[in-house]
Every structure is written in C-alpha cells, then in structure tokens.
Write an enzyme that holds these catalytic residues in place. Structure first.
Site, PDB file in Angstrom:
ATOM      1  N   TYR A 147       0.815  -1.205   0.000  1.00 49.47           N
ATOM      2  CA  TYR A 147       0.000   0.000   0.000  1.00 49.47           C
ATOM      3  C   TYR A 147       0.859   1.270   0.000  1.00 49.47           C
ATOM      4  O   TYR A 147       0.620   2.175  -0.790  1.00 49.47           O
ATOM      5  CB  TYR A 147      -0.969   0.003   1.191  1.00 49.47           C
ATOM      6  CG  TYR A 147      -2.293  -0.658   0.906  1.00 49.47           C
ATOM      7  CD1 TYR A 147      -2.400  -1.690  -0.038  1.00 49.47           C
ATOM      8  CD2 TYR A 147      -3.449  -0.277   1.574  1.00 49.47           C
ATOM      9  CE1 TYR A 147      -3.607  -2.303  -0.296  1.00 49.47           C
ATOM     10  CE2 TYR A 147      -4.671  -0.895   1.318  1.00 49.47           C
ATOM     11  CZ  TYR A 147      -4.749  -1.903   0.384  1.00 49.47           C
ATOM     12  OH  TYR A 147      -5.940  -2.504   0.135  1.00 49.47           O
ATOM     13  N   GLU A 154       1.516   6.697  -6.680  1.00 46.51           N
ATOM     14  CA  GLU A 154       0.382   7.477  -7.168  1.00 46.51           C
ATOM     15  C   GLU A 154       0.614   8.970  -6.945  1.00 46.51           C
ATOM     16  O   GLU A 154       0.424   9.796  -7.849  1.00 46.51           O
ATOM     17  CB  GLU A 154      -0.897   7.028  -6.465  1.00 46.51           C
ATOM     18  CG  GLU A 154      -1.326   5.605  -6.805  1.00 46.51           C
ATOM     19  CD  GLU A 154      -2.483   5.135  -5.952  1.00 46.51           C
ATOM     20  OE1 GLU A 154      -3.383   5.955  -5.669  1.00 46.51           O
ATOM     21  OE2 GLU A 154      -2.506   3.948  -5.559  1.00 46.51           O
TER      22      GLU A 154
END
Length: 250
Positions: A147, A154
């Site tokens: 994650y 991102e």
C-alpha cells in the site's frame, strides 16, 4: 428461496473475483516481462489494456457494497477505487508523457501483487468457503509494504504530471459558457495531492484492523510504528522500489 439466492450470490462473486484475478495476473506478468526485456519505459504500453480493464472492473465493488452483496462499507471502498481510477484514466491514460516514468513500474507492480492476493483470497472464500492460513496472512500483511509503495507512486505520478496537465489544459472549462461554470484540471490535481495521503492512510489503517485475525502481542505496536514512518516519509516506499528497480534493470 433464500438458500438459492445465497448460492447465486456466491457463484457471481466467485466468478467476478477470479476473472479480475486473471486480469491482474496478466498485468503483473506483462509488466515483469516488459521490465526485463525492454526497461521500465515500456511497462505501461505492455500492460495498458489489461490494466484499464482490471482497474475499471473495480467499480463493481462499489455497487456490491451499495446493494449489500458484500459487507465492505462503501465509505472505505470508494476512496481507494476512486483514487485508482483517477490515476488510471485521469493521469496515465490522459497524459502519455508520464507513462515512461519509473514510478509507473512501481505503481503497476504494487497494484498487481496487492490485487492478485486480494481477489484470489475472496475468490477462495466465495468458491470454497475458506482460504488457507498462509493466504489469510498474505491478505492482511503484504499491504504493509504494497500500500505505501502503491500510494507513494500514485502521489509521485500526479506531481510529475502537473506540468503536462497545466500545459495541455485538458479537461478544463473556461468562462464564459452557457453553464456559467469554470473548472481547472490543474488545480483539481493539486487539490487531489493535498487530500491523497490523509484519506488513503485511513484505508491502510482500516486494512490493518483485519490483522486482528493474527494473535500477536506486538502487532499493534509494529503497525503503529510502520504507519508513523510512512506518514513522515510518504515517498520512502516508492523511492526504495525505484532504487532496486534501477539496480536490477537499469
């Protein structure tokens, strides 16, 4: 009647999870193949079609939550899926200039491994009613690494796309117009950067609650330390993955 509906529900969710699993497995295979044979600059072109399909299929998870097919709350599902769709369509698909960045590779690999584990886990549970203990461990442990690397990638890609967003003026609405409304995609991207880490960190914390399946006295302490480290250095994971990718394939 109720039992028939339960069977249909499990059959549908099993098929859905295994189909999306196949999609993400293809993404990972093509990404690693392109990385080894051609370099990180060609990873996006190699995975574009299966990536768009697999990531877009996640929209169904929001619908599943809304109609009660699954217990996952929409409030936690929507931010994660929304952010990934934004990256997939709003950044990578919309701005080809960013596709050769090495963070695309860390993003795709992090996403693919995470989703391969997640969809196969739920596919096993829906098809057979259980998942092996090692699969349970992978489901609620690997996110501690994947994650942060995914979210950091991102954030990095949005940041590096900002000059191209500003120069292109794509998706901007200028006044005057018949709606008397204006919208600047560049400032929307900056706003997204501002809320990205806090909102998606809540997703990590919610996922961490799933680790209650594993009795470990130091679990909470370790998770808290990990979350603190990542919050203090949100690009740490992506930088480390990029560093190792350069060593291996640069």
């Amino acid at each position: 009647m109720a039992s028939a509906l339960t069977v249909l529900r499990r059959l549908y969710l099993s098929i859905y999870n295994w189909l999306v699993f196949i999609g993400w497995f293809q993404v990972l295979f093509l990404a690693l193949k392109a990385l080894k044979e051609s370099g990180h600059e060609h990873v996006y072109n190699a995975v574009e079609k299966p990536l768009l399909l697999a990531q877009s299929a996640a929209v169904m998870e929001i619908l599943h939550g809304l109609i009660g097919l699954v217990r996952s709350p929409v409030s936690s599902t929507l931010p994660q899926i929304g952010s990934r769709l934004y990256l997939t369509w709003g950044i990578l698909w919309s701005f080809p200039e960013i596709r050769t960045h090495i963070l695309v590779t860390s993003l795709v690999i992090s996403w693919a491994i995470t989703e391969i584990i997640r969809y196969s886990f739920f596919g096993m549970k829906e098809a057979f009613g259980f998942a092996p203990s090692w699969h349970l461990w992978l489901r609620y442990s690997t996110f501690l690494v994947l994650y942060p690397t995914g979210i950091s990638s991102e954030v990095g890609l949005i940041y590096f796309a900002l000059p191209y967003i500003k120069a292109s003026e794509k998706y901007c609405f200028r006044m005057p117009n018949k709606w008397n409304f204006s919208f600047d995609y560049f400032y929307a991207a900056i706003l997204a950067l501002g809320i990205y880490v806090p909102v998606l960190t809540c997703t990590i914390i919610c996922s961490g609650r799933g680790r209650e399946h594993f009795p470990n006295q130091k679990r909470s302490e370790l998770f808290s330390r990990f979350a603190a480290l990542w919050l203090l250095s949100p690009n740490f994971g992506a930088c480390m993955i990029s560093f190792f990718l350069v060593l291996l394939f640069g």
